[in-house]
Motif scaffolding. Structure first.
Motif, PDB file in Angstrom:
ATOM      1  N   UNK A  77      62.678 -16.916 -26.903  1.00 53.07           N
ATOM      2  CA  UNK A  77      62.142 -16.781 -25.993  1.00 53.07           C
ATOM      3  C   UNK A  77      61.054 -18.603 -26.407  1.00 53.07           C
ATOM      4  N   UNK A  78      59.953 -18.070 -26.692  1.00 53.50           N
ATOM      5  CA  UNK A  78      59.615 -19.254 -26.527  1.00 53.50           C
ATOM      6  C   UNK A  78      60.624 -20.216 -27.361  1.00 53.50           C
ATOM      7  N   UNK A  79      60.994 -19.932 -28.559  1.00 53.66           N
ATOM      8  CA  UNK A  79      61.859 -21.339 -29.145  1.00 53.66           C
ATOM      9  C   UNK A  79      62.795 -21.929 -28.066  1.00 53.66           C
ATOM     10  N   UNK A  80      63.730 -21.318 -27.430  1.00 53.93           N
ATOM     11  CA  UNK A  80      64.144 -21.143 -26.360  1.00 53.93           C
ATOM     12  C   UNK A  80      63.617 -22.504 -25.603  1.00 53.93           C
ATOM     13  N   UNK A  81      62.560 -22.146 -24.640  1.00 53.58           N
ATOM     14  CA  UNK A  81      62.086 -22.375 -23.529  1.00 53.58           C
ATOM     15  C   UNK A  81      61.647 -24.220 -24.350  1.00 53.58           C
ATOM     16  N   UNK A  82      60.522 -23.613 -25.458  1.00 49.00           N
ATOM     17  CA  UNK A  82      60.358 -24.932 -26.095  1.00 49.00           C
ATOM     18  C   UNK A  82      61.807 -26.557 -26.249  1.00 49.00           C
ATOM     19  N   UNK A  83      62.593 -25.868 -26.659  1.00 52.13           N
ATOM     20  CA  UNK A  83      64.273 -26.865 -26.876  1.00 52.13           C
ATOM     21  C   UNK A  83      64.207 -28.143 -25.093  1.00 52.13           C
ATOM     22  N   UNK A  89      62.506 -33.854 -20.775  1.00 50.83           N
ATOM     23  CA  UNK A  89      61.670 -34.913 -20.611  1.00 50.83           C
ATOM     24  C   UNK A  89      60.351 -34.095 -19.609  1.00 50.83           C
ATOM     25  N   UNK A  90      59.864 -32.766 -20.229  1.00 51.18           N
ATOM     26  CA  UNK A  90      58.376 -32.631 -19.267  1.00 51.18           C
ATOM     27  C   UNK A  90      57.650 -32.618 -19.854  1.00 51.18           C
ATOM     28  N   UNK A  91      56.706 -32.801 -19.139  1.00 50.99           N
ATOM     29  CA  UNK A  91      54.877 -32.212 -20.170  1.00 50.99           C
ATOM     30  C   UNK A  91      55.035 -31.136 -20.658  1.00 50.99           C
ATOM     31  N   UNK A  92      54.785 -31.094 -21.904  1.00 57.63           N
ATOM     32  CA  UNK A  92      54.674 -30.251 -22.797  1.00 57.63           C
ATOM     33  C   UNK A  92      53.522 -30.151 -23.976  1.00 57.63           C
ATOM     34  N   UNK A  93      52.685 -28.723 -23.564  1.00 60.43           N
ATOM     35  CA  UNK A  93      51.692 -28.260 -24.719  1.00 60.43           C
ATOM     36  C   UNK A  93      52.370 -27.537 -25.407  1.00 60.43           C
ATOM     37  N   UNK A  94      51.908 -27.539 -26.785  1.00 64.03           N
ATOM     38  CA  UNK A  94      52.147 -25.910 -27.482  1.00 64.03           C
ATOM     39  C   UNK A  94      50.881 -25.874 -28.485  1.00 64.03           C
ATOM     40  N   UNK A  95      50.612 -24.662 -29.093  1.00 66.63           N
ATOM     41  CA  UNK A  95      50.241 -23.972 -29.733  1.00 66.63           C
ATOM     42  C   UNK A  95      51.049 -23.301 -30.943  1.00 66.63           C
ATOM     43  N   UNK A  96      50.695 -23.460 -31.702  1.00 61.63           N
ATOM     44  CA  UNK A  96      50.974 -23.469 -33.736  1.00 61.63           C
ATOM     45  C   UNK A  96      50.338 -21.702 -34.206  1.00 61.63           C
ATOM     46  N   UNK A  97      50.952 -20.954 -34.251  1.00 59.01           N
ATOM     47  CA  UNK A  97      49.544 -19.873 -35.481  1.00 59.01           C
ATOM     48  C   UNK A  97      49.367 -20.683 -36.543  1.00 59.01           C
ATOM     49  N   UNK A  98      49.517 -21.631 -36.600  1.00 60.81           N
ATOM     50  CA  UNK A  98      48.852 -22.258 -37.672  1.00 60.81           C
ATOM     51  C   UNK A  98      47.360 -22.700 -36.993  1.00 60.81           C
ATOM     52  N   UNK A  99      47.429 -23.004 -36.293  1.00 61.65           N
ATOM     53  CA  UNK A  99      45.845 -23.474 -34.955  1.00 61.65           C
ATOM     54  C   UNK A  99      45.152 -22.152 -34.771  1.00 61.65           C
ATOM     55  N   UNK A 125      53.692 -22.663 -25.400  1.00 61.55           N
ATOM     56  CA  UNK A 125      53.274 -23.296 -24.987  1.00 61.55           C
ATOM     57  C   UNK A 125      52.585 -23.301 -23.407  1.00 61.55           C
ATOM     58  N   UNK A 126      52.235 -24.791 -22.731  1.00 65.23           N
ATOM     59  CA  UNK A 126      52.614 -25.411 -21.533  1.00 65.23           C
ATOM     60  C   UNK A 126      53.231 -26.004 -20.714  1.00 65.23           C
ATOM     61  N   UNK A 127      53.635 -26.067 -19.860  1.00 64.60           N
ATOM     62  CA  UNK A 127      54.437 -27.260 -19.008  1.00 64.60           C
ATOM     63  C   UNK A 127      54.364 -27.222 -18.189  1.00 64.60           C
ATOM     64  N   UNK A 128      55.101 -28.864 -17.475  1.00 61.79           N
ATOM     65  CA  UNK A 128      54.647 -29.343 -15.816  1.00 61.79           C
ATOM     66  C   UNK A 128      55.795 -29.795 -15.120  1.00 61.79           C
ATOM     67  N   UNK A 136      64.056 -22.816 -15.029  1.00 58.46           N
ATOM     68  CA  UNK A 136      64.541 -23.422 -16.235  1.00 58.46           C
ATOM     69  C   UNK A 136      64.539 -23.513 -17.428  1.00 58.46           C
ATOM     70  N   UNK A 137      63.500 -23.657 -17.550  1.00 64.16           N
ATOM     71  CA  UNK A 137      62.307 -24.005 -18.442  1.00 64.16           C
ATOM     72  C   UNK A 137      62.398 -21.801 -19.615  1.00 64.16           C
ATOM     73  N   UNK A 138      61.626 -21.799 -18.760  1.00 66.01           N
ATOM     74  CA  UNK A 138      61.169 -20.614 -18.494  1.00 66.01           C
ATOM     75  C   UNK A 138      62.505 -19.403 -18.553  1.00 66.01           C
ATOM     76  N   UNK A 139      63.196 -19.781 -18.637  1.00 69.96           N
ATOM     77  CA  UNK A 139      64.607 -18.648 -18.319  1.00 69.96           C
ATOM     78  C   UNK A 139      64.362 -17.603 -19.714  1.00 69.96           C
ATOM     79  N   UNK A 140      64.708 -16.528 -19.303  1.00 70.08           N
ATOM     80  CA  UNK A 140      64.522 -15.150 -20.302  1.00 70.08           C
ATOM     81  C   UNK A 140      62.482 -14.696 -20.422  1.00 70.08           C
ATOM     82  N   UNK A 141      62.014 -15.052 -19.851  1.00 72.31           N
ATOM     83  CA  UNK A 141      60.726 -15.044 -19.641  1.00 72.31           C
ATOM     84  C   UNK A 141      60.399 -14.084 -18.655  1.00 72.31           C
ATOM     85  N   UNK A 142      59.106 -13.663 -18.858  1.00 72.87           N
ATOM     86  CA  UNK A 142      58.619 -12.113 -17.816  1.00 72.87           C
ATOM     87  C   UNK A 142      57.190 -12.409 -17.602  1.00 72.87           C
TER      88      UNK A 142
END
Length: 145
Positions: A77-83, A89-99, A125-128, A136-142
């Motif tokens: 769900x996270x991978x699909x939302x990121x794509x 072209x929405x403002x997006x921030x990401x946090x990966x497991x490496x961080x 991830x954050x999106x605005x 639409x980006x969050x489709x499948x998330x709860x």
């Protein structure tokens, strides 16, 4: 933002949302959420409201002018939302497991830079953006419980 009168509910045309991977520990969820939303005010200053003050006139920092909605979903769900966020072209921030293994902004940026976008091990991830586009980006998330 539309305001019809002082007593009417405020309805926002935009949405701030955080999507967290559903296998994170509680402390990780809080940490990731805080980091993800921290950049929004500089990239989109319109999301920041006016400074606060109490009855004694003690000043406090301004905060977001609208709610931050927190969602969760699996890795897919996270991978699909990121794509979807990037394709819109929405403002997006990401946090990966490496961080979780770094301790400062320089190392955080280097860890993200070292991996191709389609290979990021996203834990949040954050999106605005416009409310409908974010939905639409969050489709499948709860909603986060």
């Amino acid at each position: 933002m539309r305001i019809e009168n002082d007593d009417a509910p405020v309805r926002f045309d935009t949405k701030i949302a955080v999507l967290l991977r559903d296998d994170l520990e509680s402390w990780q969820r809080l940490n990731v959420t805080a980091f993800l939303v921290s950049g929004l005010g500089t990239a989109a200053p319109e999301v920041i409201g006016e400074p606060y003050a109490d009855a004694d006139d003690t000043a406090y920092l301004p905060m977001f002018r609208q709610p931050v909605l927190v969602f969760e979903g699996g890795k897919e769900t996270l991978t699909a939302a990121h794509g979807r966020a990037l394709s819109r072209s929405l403002l997006t921030a990401v946090f990966t497991s490496d961080l979780f293994g770094t301790g400062n902004d320089r190392d955080n940026r280097a860890a993200v830079r070292a991996v191709g976008g389609d290979q990021l091990d996203l834990v949040g991830m954050a999106v605005y953006g416009p409310r409908n586009a974010v939905d639409k980006v969050l489709k499948g998330a709860r909603m986060h419980p």
